[in-house]
Design an enzyme around this catalytic site. Structure first.
Site, PDB file in Angstrom:
ATOM      1  N   ASN A 153      -2.772  -6.424 -14.057  1.00  0.00           N
ATOM      2  CA  ASN A 153      -4.139  -5.925 -14.288  1.00  0.00           C
ATOM      3  C   ASN A 153      -4.249  -5.205 -15.626  1.00  0.00           C
ATOM      4  OD1 ASN A 153      -5.296  -6.837 -11.942  1.00  0.00           O
ATOM      5  ND2 ASN A 153      -5.945  -4.822 -11.216  1.00  0.00           N
ATOM      6  N   PHE A 154      -3.344  -4.250 -15.863  1.00  0.00           N
ATOM      7  CA  PHE A 154      -3.443  -3.431 -17.078  1.00  0.00           C
ATOM      8  C   PHE A 154      -3.266  -4.294 -18.337  1.00  0.00           C
ATOM      9  CE2 PHE A 154      -2.180   0.999 -15.138  1.00  0.00           C
ATOM     10  CZ  PHE A 154      -3.346   0.974 -14.375  1.00  0.00           C
TER      11      PHE A 154
ATOM     12  N   TYR B  43       0.555  -6.152   6.100  1.00  0.00           N
ATOM     13  CA  TYR B  43       1.700  -6.460   5.242  1.00  0.00           C
ATOM     14  C   TYR B  43       2.911  -5.614   5.651  1.00  0.00           C
ATOM     15  CZ  TYR B  43       4.237  -7.202   0.800  1.00  0.00           C
ATOM     16  OH  TYR B  43       5.172  -7.518  -0.170  1.00  0.00           O
TER      17      TYR B  43
ATOM     18  N   VAL C 150      -0.705  -3.890 -10.465  1.00  0.00           N
ATOM     19  CA  VAL C 150      -1.040  -2.982 -11.548  1.00  0.00           C
ATOM     20  C   VAL C 150      -0.593  -3.478 -12.927  1.00  0.00           C
ATOM     21  CG1 VAL C 150       0.984  -1.456 -11.244  1.00  0.00           C
ATOM     22  CG2 VAL C 150      -1.144  -0.547 -12.150  1.00  0.00           C
TER      23      VAL C 150
HETATM   24  P1  NAD Z   1       3.114 -14.302  -4.741  1.00  0.00           P
HETATM   25  O1  NAD Z   1       1.858 -14.044  -4.014  1.00  0.00           O
HETATM   26  O2  NAD Z   1       3.035 -14.731  -6.167  1.00  0.00           O
HETATM   27  O3  NAD Z   1       4.002 -15.402  -3.965  1.00  0.00           O
HETATM   28  C1  NAD Z   1       3.947 -15.626  -2.595  1.00  0.00           C
HETATM   29  C2  NAD Z   1       3.931 -17.137  -2.360  1.00  0.00           C
HETATM   30  O4  NAD Z   1       3.932 -17.401  -0.947  1.00  0.00           O
HETATM   31  C3  NAD Z   1       2.669 -17.797  -2.930  1.00  0.00           C
HETATM   32  O5  NAD Z   1       3.019 -18.930  -3.689  1.00  0.00           O
HETATM   33  C4  NAD Z   1       1.870 -18.164  -1.681  1.00  0.00           C
HETATM   34  O6  NAD Z   1       1.024 -19.285  -1.876  1.00  0.00           O
HETATM   35  C5  NAD Z   1       2.986 -18.414  -0.667  1.00  0.00           C
HETATM   36  N1  NAD Z   1       2.550 -18.295   0.728  1.00  0.00           N
HETATM   37  C6  NAD Z   1       1.792 -17.312   1.272  1.00  0.00           C
HETATM   38  N2  NAD Z   1       1.589 -17.549   2.582  1.00  0.00           N
HETATM   39  C7  NAD Z   1       2.266 -18.695   2.873  1.00  0.00           C
HETATM   40  C8  NAD Z   1       2.438 -19.460   4.051  1.00  0.00           C
HETATM   41  N3  NAD Z   1       1.889 -19.081   5.221  1.00  0.00           N
HETATM   42  N4  NAD Z   1       3.170 -20.606   3.990  1.00  0.00           N
HETATM   43  C9  NAD Z   1       3.716 -21.003   2.812  1.00  0.00           C
HETATM   44  N5  NAD Z   1       3.582 -20.321   1.665  1.00  0.00           N
HETATM   45  C10 NAD Z   1       2.872 -19.174   1.695  1.00  0.00           C
HETATM   46  O7  NAD Z   1       3.997 -12.985  -4.613  1.00  0.00           O
HETATM   47  P2  NAD Z   1       5.449 -12.623  -5.180  1.00  0.00           P
HETATM   48  O8  NAD Z   1       5.336 -11.386  -5.963  1.00  0.00           O
HETATM   49  O9  NAD Z   1       6.095 -13.802  -5.787  1.00  0.00           O
HETATM   50  O10 NAD Z   1       6.204 -12.244  -3.828  1.00  0.00           O
HETATM   51  C11 NAD Z   1       7.154 -13.106  -3.211  1.00  0.00           C
HETATM   52  C12 NAD Z   1       7.800 -12.401  -2.028  1.00  0.00           C
HETATM   53  O11 NAD Z   1       8.455 -11.222  -2.461  1.00  0.00           O
HETATM   54  C13 NAD Z   1       6.797 -11.978  -0.950  1.00  0.00           C
HETATM   55  O12 NAD Z   1       7.373 -12.203   0.325  1.00  0.00           O
HETATM   56  C14 NAD Z   1       6.638 -10.512  -1.182  1.00  0.00           C
HETATM   57  O13 NAD Z   1       6.304  -9.817  -0.009  1.00  0.00           O
HETATM   58  C15 NAD Z   1       8.003 -10.116  -1.709  1.00  0.00           C
HETATM   59  N6  NAD Z   1       7.908  -8.904  -2.547  1.00  0.00           N
HETATM   60  C16 NAD Z   1       7.470  -8.964  -3.840  1.00  0.00           C
HETATM   61  C17 NAD Z   1       7.366  -7.795  -4.591  1.00  0.00           C
HETATM   62  C18 NAD Z   1       6.920  -7.793  -6.027  1.00  0.00           C
HETATM   63  O14 NAD Z   1       6.795  -6.724  -6.596  1.00  0.00           O
HETATM   64  N7  NAD Z   1       6.678  -8.910  -6.681  1.00  0.00           N
HETATM   65  C19 NAD Z   1       7.718  -6.571  -4.010  1.00  0.00           C
HETATM   66  C20 NAD Z   1       8.143  -6.541  -2.697  1.00  0.00           C
HETATM   67  C21 NAD Z   1       8.251  -7.722  -1.972  1.00  0.00           C
HETATM   68  N1  UDP Z   2      -3.360   0.420  -9.400  1.00  0.00           N
HETATM   69  C1  UDP Z   2      -4.217   0.925 -10.376  1.00  0.00           C
HETATM   70  N2  UDP Z   2      -5.032   0.053 -11.032  1.00  0.00           N
HETATM   71  C2  UDP Z   2      -5.023  -1.293 -10.801  1.00  0.00           C
HETATM   72  C3  UDP Z   2      -4.123  -1.806  -9.814  1.00  0.00           C
HETATM   73  C4  UDP Z   2      -3.313  -0.906  -9.131  1.00  0.00           C
HETATM   74  O1  UDP Z   2      -4.255   2.132 -10.632  1.00  0.00           O
HETATM   75  O2  UDP Z   2      -5.795  -2.013 -11.467  1.00  0.00           O
HETATM   76  C5  UDP Z   2      -2.458   1.369  -8.703  1.00  0.00           C
HETATM   77  C6  UDP Z   2      -2.451   1.253  -7.186  1.00  0.00           C
HETATM   78  O3  UDP Z   2      -3.475   2.061  -6.609  1.00  0.00           O
HETATM   79  C7  UDP Z   2      -1.068   1.761  -6.850  1.00  0.00           C
HETATM   80  C8  UDP Z   2      -0.210   1.305  -8.035  1.00  0.00           C
HETATM   81  O4  UDP Z   2      -1.129   1.065  -9.102  1.00  0.00           O
HETATM   82  O5  UDP Z   2      -1.033   3.161  -6.800  1.00  0.00           O
HETATM   83  C9  UDP Z   2       0.592   0.045  -7.767  1.00  0.00           C
HETATM   84  O6  UDP Z   2      -0.300  -0.921  -7.247  1.00  0.00           O
HETATM   85  P1  UDP Z   2       0.128  -2.422  -6.943  1.00  0.00           P
HETATM   86  O7  UDP Z   2      -1.040  -3.084  -6.283  1.00  0.00           O
HETATM   87  O8  UDP Z   2       0.681  -3.047  -8.158  1.00  0.00           O
HETATM   88  O9  UDP Z   2       1.354  -2.317  -5.924  1.00  0.00           O
HETATM   89  P2  UDP Z   2       1.685  -1.413  -4.633  1.00  0.00           P
HETATM   90  O10 UDP Z   2       0.586  -0.420  -4.389  1.00  0.00           O
HETATM   91  O11 UDP Z   2       1.809  -2.390  -3.537  1.00  0.00           O
HETATM   92  O12 UDP Z   2       2.939  -0.734  -5.007  1.00  0.00           O
END
Ligand code: NAD
Ligand code: UDP
Ligand code: UDP
Length: 308
Positions: A185-186, A140, A182
Site C-alpha cells: 500500500n505505502f 483467519y 501495509v
Molecule cells: P496471497 O494471498 O498472495 O496467496 C494466497 C494464495 O492462495 C492465492 O494465490 C490464492 O488465490 C490462493 N487460495 C486462497 N484460497 C484458496 C483455496 N481455497 N484453494 C486454492 N487456493 C487458494 O498471500 P501470501 O502472502 O502469498 O500468503 C501465502 C500463505 O502464507 C498464506 O497461507 C498466508 O496465510 C501465509 N502467511 C503469509 C504472510 C505474509 O506476510 N505474506 C504472513 C503470515 C502467513
Molecule cells: N496499515 C496501515 N495502512 C495501510 C495498511 C495497513 O497503517 O494502508 C497498518 C495496519 O493497520 C496494521 C499494519 O499496518 O497495523 C500491518 O498491516 P497489514 O495489513 O500489512 O498486516 P497485519 O495487520 O496482518 O500484520
C-alpha cells in the site's frame, strides 16, 4: 506441490523449487493470486498449474506438500470470511488426507496471527496467544489455529511427517498492487503521489521480512530431520512502527505524498516481533536482507509494474 502457488509467496516458492530441480505442481483457485505471478515459468516442462479449490478433495501423487492456500491480507480474507475459515480448516483436512494417503511430507504456512494481539513481546513459539474468537480477524486467526491443531493431531494420530512455520509480515516483489497490506500500500501510494494511509496513530509495530529470506526458510524447514515438526517462527526481528515505515518509504520513493491518518481497524495487533532463536538453532536460518535493501527491490518492482 504448492497450494496457493499463484500467490505472492507461493509463486516465489515454486520458482525456487524449479531452480532446485524439482517437479512442481501449483494448485490455486485464484481467489487472491493470479496466473501472471507464474506466467514466466508456465513454459517450463517441470511446472504444472492446476485450478482447484483446496476445500474440495484432491487426488494427485506427490511427495512434498507446501500448504500455502489462504488469502493473507486482511481486506481479502475479510471479503468472504466463511470461505477463509473453510480454506484453512477444510483445506488442511484435505491436504492432510492427501499427505496421509501418499505418505508425503507436509508443511503448513501458519502465521504470527495465531498469537493475536500478543501480551508477551517478542513472541516465542510456546506462547499460546491472545486471540478474539468472534472478531473480524477471527476467520483467519482461528482458522489458522485450527489448522495447526489438525496438523498436530494427524502427526500424533496417524504419524504424518509435519512441518509448521509461523510466518511474520513478509513483503517483496509480486505482491498485488491491490493486496492491501501495509508495505505494498505505502509503496504504491508513494509512487502514484497519493496520500499515504496510516491506520490509527501509526505507533503500532510490525517486523518485516524480505521474501527471499523467507523462501529459504521454507525449504530448510521442509528438508529438516523428521523430528523437527515446529511450530517455528519465521520473520525478521527488526521491529518498526508503521509511521517509521511510511516515512522510510516516502524518503526512498521521493515525491510529495502526505501522511494521512485513518481509523484503526478493530483487533489490529499493537506490536509484533518474532523471537527466531528456534529457527536459528534447529535450521541455521536467519534473515539477511534488511528493510531498506528489501524496500529498494520492492520499489523498483512496483515502479516497473505500474510504469511510473
Ligand atoms: P496471497 O494471498 O498472495 O496467496 C494466497 C494464495 O492462495 C492465492 O494465490 C490464492 O488465490 C490462493 N487460495 C486462497 N484460497 C484458496 C483455496 N481455497 N484453494 C486454492 N487456493 C487458494 O498471500 P501470501 O502472502 O502469498 O500468503 C501465502 C500463505 O502464507 C498464506 O497461507 C498466508 O496465510 C501465509 N502467511 C503469509 C504472510 C505474509 O506476510 N505474506 C504472513 C503470515 C502467513
Ligand atoms: N496499515 C496501515 N495502512 C495501510 C495498511 C495497513 O497503517 O494502508 C497498518 C495496519 O493497520 C496494521 C499494519 O499496518 O497495523 C500491518 O498491516 P497489514 O495489513 O500489512 O498486516 P497485519 O495487520 O496482518 O500484520
Ligand atoms: N483426501 C484428499 N485426497 C487424498 C486423500 C484424502 O483430498 O488423496 C481428503 C478426503 O476428502 C478426506 C480428507 O482428505 O475426507 C481426510 O482424509 P483422511 O484419510 O484423514 O480421512 P477420511 O478419508 O477418513 O475422511
Amino acid at each position: 506441490m504448492v497450494t496457493g502457488g499463484a500467490g505472492f509467496l507461493g509463486s516465489h516458492l515454486c520458482e525456487r523449487l524449479l531452480r532446485d530441480g524439482c517437479d512442481v505442481l501449483a494448485v490455486d483457485n485464484f481467489y487472491s493470486g493470479t496466473k501472471d505471478n507464474v506466467a514466466h515459468f508456465m513454459g517450463d516442462p517441470h511446472f504444472e498449474l492446476l485450478r482447484h479449490d483446496v476445500t474440495f478433495p484432491l487426488y494427485v501423487e506427490v511427495d512434498e506438500i507446501y500448504n500455502l492456500a489462504c488469502p493473507a491480507s486482511p481486506i481479502h480474507y475479510q471479503r468472504d470470511p466463511v470461505q477463509t475459515t473453510k480454506t484453512s480448516v477444510h483445506g488442511a483436512i484435505n491436504m492432510l488426507g492427501l499427505a496421509k494417503r501418499t505418505k508425503a511430507k507436509i508443511l503448513q504456512a501458519s502465521t504470527s496471527e495465531v498469537y493475536g494481539d500478543p501480551e508477551i513481546h517478542p513472541q516465542t513459539e510456546d506462547y499460546w496467544g491472545h486471540v478474539n474468537p468472534i472478531g473480524i480477524r477471527s476467520c483467519y486467526d482461528e482458522g489458522k489455529r485450527c489448522a495447526e491443531t489438525l496438523f498436530f493431531d494427524y502427526y500424533r494420530q496417524h504419524g504424518l511427517q509435519i512441518k509448521v512455520i509461523r510466518i511474520f509480515n513478509t513483503y517483496g516483489p509480486r505482491m498485488h498492487p491491490n493486496d492491501g497490506r501495509v508495505v505494498s500500500n505505502f509503496i504504491v501510494q508513494a509512487l502514484r503521489g497519493e496520500d499515504i494511509t496510516i491506520y490509527g496513530d501509526g505507533l503500532q509495530t510490525r517486523s518485516f521480512c524480505y521474501v527471499n529470506d523467507l523462501i529459504d526458510g521454507f525449504v530448510r524447514m521442509m528438508n529438516s530431520p523428521d523430528e523437527v515438526t515446529g511450530p517455528v517462527n519465521m520473520g525478521n526481528p527488526n521491529e518498526f512502527t508503521i509511521k517509521e515505515l511510511a516515512e522510510t518509504v516516502l524518503e526512498m520513493v521521493g515525491g510529495h505524498s502526505k501522511l494521512v491518518f485513518k481509523p484503526l481497524p478493530s483487533d489490529d495487533p499493537k506490536q509484533r516481533q518474532p523471537n527466531i532463536a528456534a529457527a536459528k538453532a534447529t535450521l541455521g536460518w536467519e534473515p539477511s536482507v534488511q528493510l531498506r535493501a528489501g524496500l529498494h527491490d520492492t520499489i523498483e518492482y512496483f515502479r516497473k509494474f505500474l510504469q511510473v
